[in-house]
Design a protein around this motif. Structure first.
Motif, PDB file in Angstrom:
ATOM      1  N   SER A  23      49.554 -17.408 -13.186  1.00  0.00           N
ATOM      2  CA  SER A  23      48.676 -18.362 -13.865  1.00  0.00           C
ATOM      3  C   SER A  23      47.648 -18.940 -12.903  1.00  0.00           C
ATOM      4  O   SER A  23      46.479 -19.124 -13.266  1.00  0.00           O
ATOM      5  CB  SER A  23      49.511 -19.486 -14.487  1.00  0.00           C
ATOM      6  OG  SER A  23      50.424 -18.973 -15.444  1.00  0.00           O
ATOM      7  N   THR A  24      48.069 -19.206 -11.669  1.00  0.00           N
ATOM      8  CA  THR A  24      47.145 -19.732 -10.667  1.00  0.00           C
ATOM      9  C   THR A  24      46.057 -18.713 -10.345  1.00  0.00           C
ATOM     10  O   THR A  24      44.873 -19.061 -10.244  1.00  0.00           O
ATOM     11  CB  THR A  24      47.917 -20.123  -9.393  1.00  0.00           C
ATOM     12  OG1 THR A  24      48.897 -21.115  -9.727  1.00  0.00           O
ATOM     13  CG2 THR A  24      46.984 -20.681  -8.335  1.00  0.00           C
ATOM     14  N   GLU A  27      43.491 -18.638 -13.170  1.00  0.00           N
ATOM     15  CA  GLU A  27      42.595 -19.783 -13.161  1.00  0.00           C
ATOM     16  C   GLU A  27      41.614 -19.719 -11.991  1.00  0.00           C
ATOM     17  O   GLU A  27      40.431 -20.055 -12.147  1.00  0.00           O
ATOM     18  CB  GLU A  27      43.403 -21.078 -13.099  1.00  0.00           C
ATOM     19  CG  GLU A  27      44.200 -21.378 -14.353  1.00  0.00           C
ATOM     20  CD  GLU A  27      43.331 -21.683 -15.560  1.00  0.00           C
ATOM     21  OE1 GLU A  27      42.142 -22.023 -15.375  1.00  0.00           O
ATOM     22  OE2 GLU A  27      43.835 -21.574 -16.692  1.00  0.00           O
ATOM     23  N   MET A  31      37.474 -19.417 -12.049  1.00  0.00           N
ATOM     24  CA  MET A  31      36.622 -20.345 -11.303  1.00  0.00           C
ATOM     25  C   MET A  31      35.758 -19.607 -10.278  1.00  0.00           C
ATOM     26  O   MET A  31      35.167 -20.222  -9.399  1.00  0.00           O
ATOM     27  CB  MET A  31      37.505 -21.390 -10.607  1.00  0.00           C
ATOM     28  CG  MET A  31      38.284 -22.256 -11.590  1.00  0.00           C
ATOM     29  SD  MET A  31      39.725 -23.101 -10.843  1.00  0.00           S
ATOM     30  CE  MET A  31      38.932 -24.330  -9.820  1.00  0.00           C
ATOM     31  N   ASP A 164      50.499 -22.765 -20.658  1.00  0.00           N
ATOM     32  CA  ASP A 164      49.462 -22.135 -21.473  1.00  0.00           C
ATOM     33  C   ASP A 164      49.606 -22.668 -22.897  1.00  0.00           C
ATOM     34  O   ASP A 164      50.465 -22.226 -23.665  1.00  0.00           O
ATOM     35  CB  ASP A 164      49.626 -20.622 -21.449  1.00  0.00           C
ATOM     36  CG  ASP A 164      48.446 -19.898 -22.104  1.00  0.00           C
ATOM     37  OD1 ASP A 164      47.841 -20.472 -23.032  1.00  0.00           O
ATOM     38  OD2 ASP A 164      48.155 -18.754 -21.716  1.00  0.00           O
ATOM     39  N   SER A 317      47.941 -28.876 -17.886  1.00  0.00           N
ATOM     40  CA  SER A 317      47.180 -27.629 -18.022  1.00  0.00           C
ATOM     41  C   SER A 317      47.201 -26.873 -16.698  1.00  0.00           C
ATOM     42  O   SER A 317      47.312 -27.476 -15.630  1.00  0.00           O
ATOM     43  CB  SER A 317      45.733 -27.909 -18.431  1.00  0.00           C
ATOM     44  OG  SER A 317      45.002 -28.459 -17.339  1.00  0.00           O
ATOM     45  N   TRP A 318      47.066 -25.556 -16.779  1.00  0.00           N
ATOM     46  CA  TRP A 318      47.031 -24.756 -15.557  1.00  0.00           C
ATOM     47  C   TRP A 318      45.729 -24.975 -14.779  1.00  0.00           C
ATOM     48  O   TRP A 318      45.706 -24.848 -13.558  1.00  0.00           O
ATOM     49  CB  TRP A 318      47.201 -23.274 -15.876  1.00  0.00           C
ATOM     50  CG  TRP A 318      48.635 -22.871 -16.039  1.00  0.00           C
ATOM     51  CD1 TRP A 318      49.252 -22.393 -17.151  1.00  0.00           C
ATOM     52  CD2 TRP A 318      49.657 -22.931 -15.023  1.00  0.00           C
ATOM     53  NE1 TRP A 318      50.590 -22.157 -16.903  1.00  0.00           N
ATOM     54  CE2 TRP A 318      50.860 -22.476 -15.611  1.00  0.00           C
ATOM     55  CE3 TRP A 318      49.665 -23.330 -13.692  1.00  0.00           C
ATOM     56  CZ2 TRP A 318      52.055 -22.401 -14.895  1.00  0.00           C
ATOM     57  CZ3 TRP A 318      50.862 -23.270 -12.982  1.00  0.00           C
ATOM     58  CH2 TRP A 318      52.031 -22.805 -13.579  1.00  0.00           C
ATOM     59  N   ARG A 319      44.652 -25.329 -15.482  1.00  0.00           N
ATOM     60  CA  ARG A 319      43.397 -25.581 -14.762  1.00  0.00           C
ATOM     61  C   ARG A 319      43.552 -26.788 -13.842  1.00  0.00           C
ATOM     62  O   ARG A 319      43.150 -26.748 -12.675  1.00  0.00           O
ATOM     63  CB  ARG A 319      42.253 -25.788 -15.757  1.00  0.00           C
ATOM     64  CG  ARG A 319      40.907 -26.191 -15.111  1.00  0.00           C
ATOM     65  CD  ARG A 319      40.443 -25.225 -14.025  1.00  0.00           C
ATOM     66  NE  ARG A 319      40.198 -23.901 -14.512  1.00  0.00           N
ATOM     67  CZ  ARG A 319      39.009 -23.438 -14.896  1.00  0.00           C
ATOM     68  NH1 ARG A 319      37.949 -24.224 -14.858  1.00  0.00           N
ATOM     69  NH2 ARG A 319      38.881 -22.189 -15.296  1.00  0.00           N
ATOM     70  N   THR A 322      45.702 -25.837 -10.896  1.00  0.00           N
ATOM     71  CA  THR A 322      45.020 -24.933  -9.973  1.00  0.00           C
ATOM     72  C   THR A 322      43.967 -25.675  -9.157  1.00  0.00           C
ATOM     73  O   THR A 322      43.736 -25.365  -7.977  1.00  0.00           O
ATOM     74  CB  THR A 322      44.387 -23.768 -10.746  1.00  0.00           C
ATOM     75  OG1 THR A 322      45.417 -23.087 -11.477  1.00  0.00           O
ATOM     76  CG2 THR A 322      43.711 -22.781  -9.800  1.00  0.00           C
ATOM     77  N   GLU A 323      43.321 -26.646  -9.740  1.00  0.00           N
ATOM     78  CA  GLU A 323      42.378 -27.461  -8.973  1.00  0.00           C
ATOM     79  C   GLU A 323      43.097 -28.218  -7.860  1.00  0.00           C
ATOM     80  O   GLU A 323      42.558 -28.384  -6.756  1.00  0.00           O
ATOM     81  CB  GLU A 323      41.651 -28.432  -9.916  1.00  0.00           C
ATOM     82  CG  GLU A 323      40.640 -27.730 -10.822  1.00  0.00           C
ATOM     83  CD  GLU A 323      40.052 -28.655 -11.874  1.00  0.00           C
ATOM     84  OE1 GLU A 323      40.607 -29.768 -12.061  1.00  0.00           O
ATOM     85  OE2 GLU A 323      39.061 -28.267 -12.520  1.00  0.00           O
TER      86      GLU A 323
END
Length: 350
Positions: A23-24, A27, A31, A164, A317-319, A322-323
């Protein structure tokens, strides 16, 4: 950036570490970053003793060094403490370049549960492994404070997890021709997961188990009335979540528990012990019930409103996760040994 992630946990394993890394990567690529993941699929492997689903890479030193040099990442992240992680760590130290690591699994507690080794034997190894890392990424504040800083870690930061929400969502499901309520377990079937505690509970309805593992054969023999579904892909798993009535999380040694988020994202309330993982994911929300008596938690969770559970999952959220990951990376300075260096067989063995 060009990012390389080194991991000993990968397909065909189905677990939270693999899902987190996949998932990372998705994302990060969304990006506009480039991601290369170095996994055991590139090496000859042998099964891990007592845990054959986990494959250990054989003699990876030269290839690990060559792969890192060839890709020349701006940022190197070592996700696991296995053979690939060890040699990537050694290479980075020799080259005097920064790297980050992650603490995904409560390895000392697992070893204690499986073999009886005291925590005082295993935490020093982890401290040695992660010590040179610029940052150690851990999934929850409880893990950061109680597990790692208590044992002398000084470079730990928070890297949370996501779900997700498009795959795991509330959808209408047919009432299955089985006894309700359905109490569901999802995950590896292993002694450290405490699955048998759940299966031994006196509960109404029926019990379902999704997953495989080294303890599965013995558990199937002992509890033949349980519905064993094996390993499921995410869309199938989402259907099982929505068809069930309570998600039972009997584990006491997890760092996070991605399945907790998946369950509540499908509106499935959780029953769990008040331990690391549930405390951080569920907390005081309406997503589930935590109790030292797991049976009590199960019976109370049946009455939770599914919409309330879903609402809590929508905060993750995965976003966002990941940030966080991206902020914790330590890119190598321009002109470092790994960025732009020419490759050679001799260099690969350096």
């Amino acid at each position: 950036m060009k990012i390389m992630i080194v991991t000993d946990a990968w397909e065909p394993q189905v677990n939270g570490v693999v899902r987190t890394l996949k998932s990372t990567r998705s994302e990060l690529e969304a990006m506009s970053h480039q991601v290369d993941i170095l996994t055991p699929l590139e090496f000859k492997t042998v099964p891990c003793p007592t845990y054959p689903d986990i494959r250990l890479s054989l003699f990876p030193r030269a290839k690990v060094a060559l792969r890192i040099r060839e890709y020349a990442p701006h940022a190197l992240h070592i996700a696991t403490e296995g053979p690939l992680g060890l040699f990537a760590r050694a290479f980075a130290i020799r080259q005097k370049r920064p790297f980050t690591t992650a603490y995904h699994t409560r390895f000392p507690e697992y070893v204690q549960a499986r073999f009886g080794f005291p925590l005082s034997w295993t935490y020093p190894f982890l401290n040695w492994f992660h010590g040179p890392s610029r940052t150690v990424m851990a999934p929850t504040p409880v893990v950061v404070k109680q597990d790692l800083e208590k044992f002398g870690f000084t470079n730990v930061v928070l890297w949370t997890r996501g779900v997700d929400l498009d795959v795991f969502r509330m959808v209408p499901s047919k009432r299955l021709n089985t006894a309700h309520p359905i109490f569901l377990y999802v995950g590896r079937v292993a002694v450290e997961k405490n699955v048998e505690t759940f299966l031994a509970l006196d509960l109404p309805g029926s019990k379902w188990v999704v997953g495989e593992g080294p303890a599965l054969a013995g558990i199937r023999h002992k509890y033949p009335d349980v519905n064993y579904l094996g390993v499921l892909q995410q869309p199938e798993l989402a259907e099982v979540y929505t068809a069930s009535d309570v998600f039972v999380f009997p584990r006491k040694t997890d760092t996070f528990g991605l399945v907790l988020l998946e369950a509540i994202a499908c509106g499935l309330p959780v029953a769990a012990y008040p331990v690391t993982g549930p405390l951080d994911v569920i907390g005081d929300s309406a997503g589930g019930v935590m109790d030292e008596d797991l049976r009590t938690a199960c019976l109370k969770a049946v009455h939770i409103d599914r919409a309330a559970a879903r609402a809590h999952a929508e905060k993750h959220s995965w976003r966002a996760a990941t940030e966080q990951f991206l902020r914790h990376l330590h890119p190598a300075p321009c002109g470092s040994a790994l960025v732009g260096q020419q490759d050679s067989p001799a260099a690969a063995n350096a």
